[in-house]
Design a protein around this motif. Structure first.
Motif, mmCIF file in Angstrom:
data_model
loop_
_atom_site.group_PDB
_atom_site.id
_atom_site.type_symbol
_atom_site.label_atom_id
_atom_site.label_comp_id
_atom_site.label_asym_id
_atom_site.label_seq_id
_atom_site.Cartn_x
_atom_site.Cartn_y
_atom_site.Cartn_z
ATOM 1 N N SER A 115 -15.068 -97.574 29.634
ATOM 2 C CA SER A 115 -15.356 -98.315 30.741
ATOM 3 C C SER A 115 -16.460 -97.309 31.357
ATOM 4 N N ASP A 116 -16.250 -95.865 31.298
ATOM 5 C CA ASP A 116 -17.155 -95.004 32.093
ATOM 6 C C ASP A 116 -18.516 -94.949 31.199
ATOM 7 N N ARG A 117 -18.390 -95.111 29.853
ATOM 8 C CA ARG A 117 -19.418 -95.178 29.014
ATOM 9 C C ARG A 117 -20.352 -96.509 28.906
ATOM 10 N N LEU A 118 -19.555 -97.529 28.847
ATOM 11 C CA LEU A 118 -20.266 -98.801 28.441
ATOM 12 C C LEU A 118 -20.417 -99.643 29.499
ATOM 13 N N GLY A 119 -19.497 -99.666 30.525
ATOM 14 C CA GLY A 119 -19.143 -100.662 31.717
ATOM 15 C C GLY A 119 -18.278 -101.558 31.431
ATOM 16 N N ALA A 120 -17.722 -102.227 32.533
ATOM 17 C CA ALA A 120 -16.805 -103.064 32.369
ATOM 18 C C ALA A 120 -16.980 -104.377 31.702
ATOM 19 N N ARG A 121 -18.249 -104.673 32.034
ATOM 20 C CA ARG A 121 -18.409 -106.311 31.349
ATOM 21 C C ARG A 121 -18.478 -106.020 29.682
ATOM 22 N N THR A 122 -19.121 -105.017 29.225
ATOM 23 C CA THR A 122 -19.217 -104.916 27.856
ATOM 24 C C THR A 122 -17.832 -104.425 27.175
ATOM 25 N N VAL A 123 -17.043 -103.677 27.872
ATOM 26 C CA VAL A 123 -15.711 -103.432 27.392
ATOM 27 C C VAL A 123 -14.727 -104.795 27.161
ATOM 28 N N THR A 124 -14.792 -105.470 28.426
ATOM 29 C CA THR A 124 -14.083 -106.720 28.347
ATOM 30 C C THR A 124 -14.325 -107.576 27.458
ATOM 31 N N LEU A 125 -15.606 -107.721 26.864
ATOM 32 C CA LEU A 125 -16.063 -108.518 26.122
ATOM 33 C C LEU A 125 -15.527 -108.068 24.608
ATOM 34 N N VAL A 126 -15.658 -106.907 24.412
ATOM 35 C CA VAL A 126 -15.081 -106.156 23.271
ATOM 36 C C VAL A 126 -13.612 -106.388 22.985
ATOM 37 N N SER A 127 -12.824 -106.108 24.386
ATOM 38 C CA SER A 127 -11.540 -106.314 24.490
ATOM 39 C C SER A 127 -10.856 -107.580 24.026
ATOM 40 N N MET A 128 -11.674 -108.565 24.526
ATOM 41 C CA MET A 128 -11.072 -110.014 24.504
ATOM 42 C C MET A 128 -11.459 -110.577 23.034
ATOM 43 N N ALA A 129 -12.911 -110.488 22.768
ATOM 44 C CA ALA A 129 -13.378 -111.003 21.215
ATOM 45 C C ALA A 129 -12.277 -110.314 20.112
ATOM 46 N N GLY A 130 -12.261 -108.900 20.381
ATOM 47 C CA GLY A 130 -11.772 -108.084 19.366
ATOM 48 C C GLY A 130 -10.022 -108.472 19.278
ATOM 49 N N SER A 131 -9.521 -108.591 20.216
ATOM 50 C CA SER A 131 -8.060 -108.883 20.228
ATOM 51 C C SER A 131 -7.901 -110.579 19.813
ATOM 52 N N ALA A 132 -8.770 -111.400 20.031
ATOM 53 C CA ALA A 132 -8.731 -112.792 19.681
ATOM 54 C C ALA A 132 -8.610 -112.682 17.925
ATOM 55 N N ALA A 133 -9.544 -112.098 17.306
ATOM 56 C CA ALA A 133 -9.560 -111.789 16.010
ATOM 57 C C ALA A 133 -8.324 -111.318 15.269
ATOM 58 N N LEU A 134 -8.017 -110.041 16.257
ATOM 59 C CA LEU A 134 -6.765 -109.317 15.640
ATOM 60 C C LEU A 134 -5.457 -110.161 15.977
ATOM 61 N N ILE A 135 -5.295 -111.105 16.725
ATOM 62 C CA ILE A 135 -4.218 -111.681 17.148
ATOM 63 C C ILE A 135 -3.795 -112.519 15.780
ATOM 64 N N VAL A 136 -4.750 -113.269 15.433
ATOM 65 C CA VAL A 136 -4.704 -114.229 14.262
ATOM 66 C C VAL A 136 -4.419 -113.551 13.091
ATOM 67 N N SER A 137 -5.016 -112.298 12.805
ATOM 68 C CA SER A 137 -4.863 -111.285 11.660
ATOM 69 C C SER A 137 -3.295 -111.089 11.322
#
Length: 429
Positions: free
Chosen positions: A87-109
């Motif tokens: 969050s300090d390095r990339l900003g809240a928007r980028t981190v939230t996008l990474v978090s949601m897109a990444g977890s969506a793929a990983l959940i199905v895995s």
């Protein structure tokens, strides 16, 4: 009623009362989007609830299922720390996008992991990546919210999480009537929905704006950086200790309390009633209580918010009768609605802007660690000393209260002035 503040010329200025509807109406679109996104994320938080049942249904042993649940908890602790740094390095928007897109793929895995080892890895990754957004969300909420609104906005954020967590088991049970695949895909789609909200509603430019503001303020102090700088703040380290001890004690109502009620020969209906009482009061009363509490000095809020946990669990020790279980639950529930929003909003106010995400991530990870180890320690102590466990819990909570009083302090006027200007740091350039 209005609060009176003074400007630089010492002219009295009336500051609007930070009520519930006024606060929500005046909140930026991005803040309201994060409130909605937090609710959605908890509304579809099925994996942690049904992971053990899923694994045993797939033929794994109860021990393997329990280990996987522990791995999930470990991932949440790690995810908070990593999320704070990102969050300090990339900003809240980028981190939230990474978090949601990444977890969506990983959940199905998880559904298609061919071996137990890979399944554990997927569970850890899902929990960790899915947790990235929480420090980021709190960071952006802080940047876009005036200081006198922050505690109320935090209370609203907590309400959304609590409402989602209350409804999630019921929605999950409905999806289970279809299949476990529907359960996992449902959570994945919810993550994508939050990601879409973040993409269109959260502003860009926050990190760049903060760096420019920091450059204008002068060079950063030499010495430690990252989480080492957070730990070097001795007051905040004491606050983190308070959070660790409080969370370890607080969660005993989910582990030790049902054991104690059953051992006393009391119907478990009373346990359900106590838990329902807590949930009902928090959901219906926390916002109203916050409207009053947000005007109190931080240390007074900490004293009641942390100290009433000790009092509530001490009441459990009086006698194994339903009346004492209900009164004790009422008392420690009051601690939650009095202190919860302020205690959870505090990390965003405690440190410098350049480390805000890490300050928030440190608190969330420590609180998660206490929640993970608390039930294990509590049940072990209960099996050793019986009902005296509540006196030990009260003692530990009293120590946490003292630590909270030492570690928490009201930010100085210079810090408040910087915070008041913070909304500009989150706007798109």
């Amino acid at each position: 009623m209005t609060a009176i503040v003074e400007n630089e010329k010492t002219t009295p200025v009336k500051e609007p009362d930070a009520g519930v509807f006024v606060t929500l109406r005046e909140a930026p679109v991005a803040v309201r989007a994060l409130l909605l996104g937090g609710f959605i994320s908890r509304l579809a938080a099925f994996i942690q609830i049904y992971l053990v049942l899923f694994l045993t249904d797939r033929g794994f042993s109860a021990t393997q299922a329990g280990l996987a649940l522990g791995v999930y908890g470990g991932g949440a602790v790690a995810g908070s720390l990593v999320g704070g740094s990102l969050s300090d390095r990339l900003g809240a928007r980028t981190v939230t996008l990474v978090s949601m897109a990444g977890s969506a793929a990983l959940i199905v895995s998880i559904l298609y992991a061919p071996t137990y080892a890979l399944l554990l890895a997927a569970v850890f990754a899902v929990s960790a990546v899915g947790q990235f957004y929480r420090p980021a969300a709190q960071t952006m909420i802080t940047e876009l919210t005036p200081k006198h609104r922050l505690v109320m906005i935090t209370a609203m954020y907590r309400l959304g999480l609590n409402l989602g967590m209350t409804a999630a088991p019921l929605i999950g049970a409905a999806l289970l009537t279809v299949s476990y695949n529907a359960l996992f895909w449902g959570e994945a789609f919810a993550a994508l929905a939050f990601g879409a909200i973040a993409m269109f509603a959260l502003p860009r430019g926050g990190v760049r704006a903060r760096k420019e503001a920091a450059a204008a303020a002068g060079p950063e102090p030499r010495g430690r950086s990252g989480y080492l700088a957070v730990l070097a703040d001795w007051r905040y380290s004491v606050y983190l200790l308070a959070m660790l001890l409080t969370s370890a004690v607080y969660c005993q109502y989910t582990a030790t309390l049902p054991l104690d009620i059953a051992a006393a020969g009391i119907s478990l209906w009373w346990y359900g009633a106590a838990v329902s009482l807590n949930g009902f009061i928090v959901i219906t009363c926390e916002l109203a209580m916050t409207k009053v509490v947000q005007k109190w000095p931080i240390r007074l809020t900490a004293l009641l918010g942390l100290g009433l946990v000790s009092v509530g669990y001490a009441i459990y020790a009086i006698s194994p009768l339903p009346i004492w279980f209900m009164i004790g639950t009422l008392v420690w529930t009051l601690s939650e609605i009095i202190g919860g929003p302020t205690v959870f909003a505090y990390p965003a106010m405690a440190g410098p802007e350049r480390l805000r995400g890490r300050y928030i991530g440190a608190m969330q990870s420590v609180f998660g660690l206490g929640t993970a180890i608390g039930p294990v320690i509590g049940t072990l102590v209960w099996f050793q000393v019986g009902r005296s466990v509540w006196l030990w819990a009260a003692l530990v909570s009293a120590v946490a209260t003292v630590a909270g009083l030492i570690g928490m302090h009201t930010p100085d006027r210079a810090e408040e002035s910087r915070h008041a200007a913070a909304p500009a740091a989150g706007t798109e350039e």
